[in-house]
Design a protein around this motif. Structure first.
Motif, short mmCIF file in Angstrom:
data_model
loop_
_atom_site.label_atom_id
_atom_site.label_comp_id
_atom_site.label_asym_id
_atom_site.label_seq_id
_atom_site.Cartn_x
_atom_site.Cartn_y
_atom_site.Cartn_z
N ILE A 354 -63.29 -3.72 -78.61
CA ILE A 354 -62.75 -2.42 -79.00
C ILE A 354 -62.67 -2.35 -80.53
N ALA A 355 -63.30 -1.33 -81.09
CA ALA A 355 -63.32 -1.17 -82.55
C ALA A 355 -61.91 -1.01 -83.09
N GLY A 356 -61.64 -1.71 -84.20
CA GLY A 356 -60.36 -1.57 -84.87
C GLY A 356 -59.29 -2.52 -84.40
N VAL A 357 -59.57 -3.35 -83.39
CA VAL A 357 -58.57 -4.28 -82.87
C VAL A 357 -58.59 -5.57 -83.69
N ARG A 358 -57.43 -6.00 -84.11
CA ARG A 358 -57.25 -7.31 -84.73
C ARG A 358 -56.40 -8.16 -83.80
N ALA A 366 -59.09 -20.94 -74.02
CA ALA A 366 -58.56 -22.23 -73.57
C ALA A 366 -57.37 -22.68 -74.40
N ALA A 367 -57.23 -22.11 -75.60
CA ALA A 367 -56.15 -22.52 -76.50
C ALA A 367 -54.95 -21.59 -76.41
N ARG A 368 -54.93 -20.70 -75.40
CA ARG A 368 -53.86 -19.72 -75.31
C ARG A 368 -53.53 -19.44 -73.85
N THR A 369 -52.40 -18.78 -73.63
CA THR A 369 -52.01 -18.35 -72.29
C THR A 369 -52.41 -16.90 -72.08
N GLY A 370 -51.94 -16.32 -70.97
CA GLY A 370 -52.42 -15.00 -70.58
C GLY A 370 -51.69 -13.83 -71.20
N LEU A 371 -51.41 -13.89 -72.50
CA LEU A 371 -50.89 -12.72 -73.20
C LEU A 371 -51.70 -12.50 -74.46
N ALA A 372 -51.70 -11.29 -74.95
CA ALA A 372 -52.47 -10.96 -76.14
C ALA A 372 -51.73 -9.91 -76.95
N ALA A 373 -51.44 -10.25 -78.21
CA ALA A 373 -50.85 -9.29 -79.15
C ALA A 373 -51.92 -8.92 -80.17
N PHE A 374 -51.85 -7.68 -80.63
CA PHE A 374 -52.92 -7.20 -81.51
C PHE A 374 -52.43 -6.05 -82.36
N ASP A 375 -53.19 -5.79 -83.41
CA ASP A 375 -52.99 -4.62 -84.26
C ASP A 375 -54.18 -3.69 -84.05
N LEU A 376 -53.92 -2.41 -84.00
CA LEU A 376 -54.99 -1.42 -83.85
C LEU A 376 -55.06 -0.61 -85.14
N ALA A 434 -57.74 2.39 -71.27
CA ALA A 434 -56.83 3.31 -71.96
C ALA A 434 -56.78 3.01 -73.45
N LEU A 435 -56.74 1.73 -73.80
CA LEU A 435 -56.65 1.35 -75.22
C LEU A 435 -57.88 1.79 -76.00
N SER A 436 -59.03 1.76 -75.35
CA SER A 436 -60.27 2.10 -76.05
C SER A 436 -60.30 3.54 -76.53
#
Length: 446
Positions: A354-358, A366-376, A434-436
């Protein structure tokens, strides 16, 4: 959920999780979802997609039933009355402690009930503060902090595992230091090796970041801390609900967990502590039920864990937490970890398209669990959250009680989607779809 599964432990290597078990099948997740009444709701005239379990989990019917059954048939004060109901309530209460202890690989006497993980961290910090003030006698001398002693935390900490240590440092003259994170939110072990030294007395860190989802290199940090005689305090709030955790195997001195993040009600958490350490610590809260002898001038205290459980306890909540542990064990922590690994990888991959997602945190699933935080880019996190909420999708927005970490990444807020055993690939896909469209809706797309 009544199907059984062996509880094999995922292997850990340098802060990553290698999942060895089969994931939850669509059919199993479908059956699990029937235990969660909230998932049948509509929000803003759309089916609820709940992706905020990192903040608090939904509660399954068997857990609610366990608490309700206790309240309806066994209400009595524990460790106080001599009548039948009181004896039965006390037995059930202590059996709950045994079940929660077994769930995290501890002995029953090493589990102290608290209202939440925040209270558990404060319990340790204030008890050490009391020891530093001379309370507790010779046994507590090992905990005494002196001016110039060091407490090491990390840049990634939740405020609950930061502010109590700030306060302890202020009261004792100790120095607070922080292990930094790299650009992907992983702890800088090279810096940690230099920070943890002969004046270090406490090393406190989260097992899994509630922002970056990065899994801490526990073994390495414990080794560094114990090599200089420092105590290790582990914030396990984001790990215990999602993967198999054995506190004895991890070799930590204290660990905290919060029931409401692992299918239990609010108002219940637990502190794990090595029994010899708990028995040497002076109490934090004082009053009834934690004493042996009281005069008008002084008091003598029970051994752990009761010495830290003053007053009326969270009895029905503890019973519910034990039921939640049983529920998770039946489903299988290994299978839950595998399921969330798949959902997390799908989240990360979709966000990267998705464009603009950081994305905050490691790019390697493999280095993370099942959550994701981001800036749009171009859209404030609160606006992102409101747009998703209008489509029935519940996520977390804000600084997630981790302002220093957000400041490290040059932002004040982010949006976080977090999965659990009851989420499906359809949930993730609905969120990504929806985020896209968010940047176009707010006129931020190029």
């Amino acid at each position: 959920m009544t199907s059984s599964a062996p509880r094999r432990r995922p292997t850990r290597d340098n802060g990553s999780v290698t999942v060895q078990a089969a994931s939850l099948s669509d059919a199993v997740v479908g059956r699990i979802r029937t235990d969660f009444a909230e998932l049948g709701q509509t929000v803003n005239e759309r089916p609820l997609v709940y992706l905020d379990s990192g903040a608090t989990s939904l509660k399954p019917t068997p857990v609610l039933d366990a608490e309700r059954s206790f309240v309806e048939t066994h209400t009595a004060a524990v460790h106080r009355g001599a009548h039948t109901l009181a004896a039965e309530a006390t037995e059930i209460f202590e059996q709950a402690r045994e079940r929660v202890a077994a769930f995290v690989g501890a002995d029953a006497g090493e589990i102290v009930w608290t209202s939440n993980a925040t209270e558990a961290v404060n319990l340790v910090a204030y008890a050490i503060g009391n020891a530093s003030a001379g309370r507790g006698g010779a046994a507590s001398e090992r905990f005494r902090l002196r001016e110039g002693d060091e407490i090491v935390v990390t840049e990634a900490e939740h405020h609950a595992n930061l502010i109590p240590w700030q306060e302890l440092a202020a009261r004792t003259g100790a120095v607070l230091k922080a292990i930094p994170v790299d650009e992907q939110g992983q702890l800088r072990l090279d810096v940690a090796a230099g920070l943890i030294g002969e004046r270090t007395r406490i090393v406190a860190f989260s097992h899994v970041s509630n922002v970056t989802a990065a899994i801490a290199p526990v073994a390495e940090l414990v080794s560094l801390a114990h090599a200089v005689g420092a105590l290790v305090v582990l914030d396990a709030c984001q790990s215990v609900p999602h993967m198999s955790v054995d506190v004895h195997e991890l070799d930590v001195d204290f660990a905290v967990l919060s029931g409401h993040k692992m299918l239990a009600p609010t108002g219940i958490g637990a502190l794990y502590g090595r029994l010899e350490l708990l028995n040497a610590l002076p109490p934090f809260l004082t009053g009834g039920s934690m004493i042996t002898t009281v005069t008008l001038e002084s008091a003598e205290y029970l051994p752990a864990p009761q010495r830290f459980e003053a007053g009326t306890q969270r009895i029905s909540q503890a019973v519910a937490l034990a039921a939640a542990c049983d529920y998770l064990s039946v489903v299988g922590l290994d299978r839950i970890a595998a399921h969330e690994h798949e959902l997390g990888a799908r989240l990360v991959h979709g966000l990267q398209q998705i464009a603009g997602v950081r994305l905050l945190g490691p790019e390697d699933p493999a280095a993370r669990t099942g959550l994701a935080a981001f800036d749009l880019e171009g859209v404030h996190a609160h606006d992102v959250g409101q747009y998703l909420d209008d489509r029935g999708i519940a996520v977390r927005v804000g600084h997630h009680c981790a302002q220093p970490l957000h400041r490290r990444f040059g932002m004040t807020a982010s949006t976080r989607a977090s999965t659990y055993l009851y989420n499906t690939t359809d949930d993730v896909d609905a969120f990504l779809e929806a985020l896209s469209d968010v940047r176009r809706f707010f006129g931020a797309a190029a």
